[in-house]
Design a protein around this motif. Sequence first.
Motif: not given
Length: 530
Positions: A451-454, A298-306
Amino acid sequence: MTSWIFDDTPIDDPFGYGERAVQFLRLLKHPKSTLPNLAFDLSPWQERIVRAIYGPRHPDGRRIIRTVAMLLPRGNRKTSLGAALALLHTIGPESVPHGESMVAASDRSQARIAYAEAYSIIEAEARFYGKLRLTDSKNRIQNPKKGSFFEAISADARTAHGHTPVFALVDELHAWPKRDLWEAIKSGLVKVPNSLLMVISTAGRGQENLAFEFYDYARKVARGEVIDPTWLPVLFETPRDADWQDEAVWYAANPGLAYGYPDIAGLRQLAREAAEIPAERSAFQQLNLNMWLDGSADPFVDMMVYDEGSFPVDLDALEGQPCWLGVDLSSTTDLTCIVAAWRNGEDGFIVHPWFFCPEERLRERGERDKVSYPLWAEQDLITPTPGNVVDFRYVEDQIREICARFNVREIAFDPHLARNTLNTLLDEGLPAVEMRQGWITMAPAVKELERAIVGRRFIHGGHAVLRWNFENIVIEIDKAGNKSFHKGKSREKIDGAVATAMAVARCAAGDSGVSSYETFEGDIEEWSYV
């Protein structure tokens, strides 16, 4: 990357060894076969792979292919194919006098599956009775006439060395707990000429692990980025951005579907459940579609986006720019991390980490955490400090160096483990502050970072250790919708992500001294500023 398997293009076979291997497999029987006389069911796509392995040869007859990297979802009969090829090297035309063939898996039960598959193939053929020596207690099949044998071993065995395989089948590499047996197999294969390594696995999770390293090299070979004619990549995997509910995607990832396996009705049932249950969705994507997922379920953000923020960070260019530090000091087993954050435009951030870990038993810690601390240390991505816990004096010295080089406005600490360090730096006139890691302070910090990563406003330089920490995050959400970082498992480390959230939050607050916790929905009771 698998089009050649289906396009009927000629496969080089100057000595007829590819045809010989195919004919041997067709002579085998399988107790579960639906073909007449229980004939081994070698599907056309599997036959193409066998011909590609055993057909191409050097002028002296040596096999060109020495490593096969096969990614296959569950249910595509990879174990049956691997077991049959092990027999090809034990009792078939690829066998050599006293040759050792092996199947290696993550644990004893998994290794036993491949052995049992080979055993069942032998049992189905009466011609083998009396000609082979089967030692079931040792998972061994021996060909007395040549002295060759096939044995199943596991990565959790006490001893991994002493093997000299001519054929090694590595099963489900993504599940291997450590590298010992892998290194023993690799070193053993080079002891004999014309050896073959075949790795067959479903997709795994995360990037800091043995399986990702292996298959990432295979992808580079398949794309032509690395020229290595000794490798045969057979990669049936689904891109992360593919529509996982599209049955055309299922057929692309599962070459056996066109021949009735795995069961399409069963896949449809799994997909219906996956549409409603997030955990089931991850399992379906990974195991049935071969999507390589992030480390956390259940990741914090999509690591592809990261990963879109992997632009290089030029530290020299950042000298003189206002900088904020977040520091997460470790307990005895965790990492310690300093993260510096700079503004990038009005609402973006640039970060750079410095990691520390105990030097003592560095390799064992890496095996426990399933990452390569020794390699990271060689690459200067992490600093080992003497002893079995992180020596905070090294951390303090690094902070002093950062402050001497950059325009550091604040150094944020959780006072839980940092009281002495914080007071030492304060006595030296450095701008140390307390930032407790409770809901009040960390929930808005996590929101700012998200917010910054996404928003694609977060540059991190692609630092491998920091990425590993981010993919380990499991999010906990309170009744007000506030988010907090947690570890997925006790061995997983998120210290760099925590320090990053602290640094970004203080950087977002700027010189005002006001925390972004003002957006927190709840009672303010945990913030303090020194």
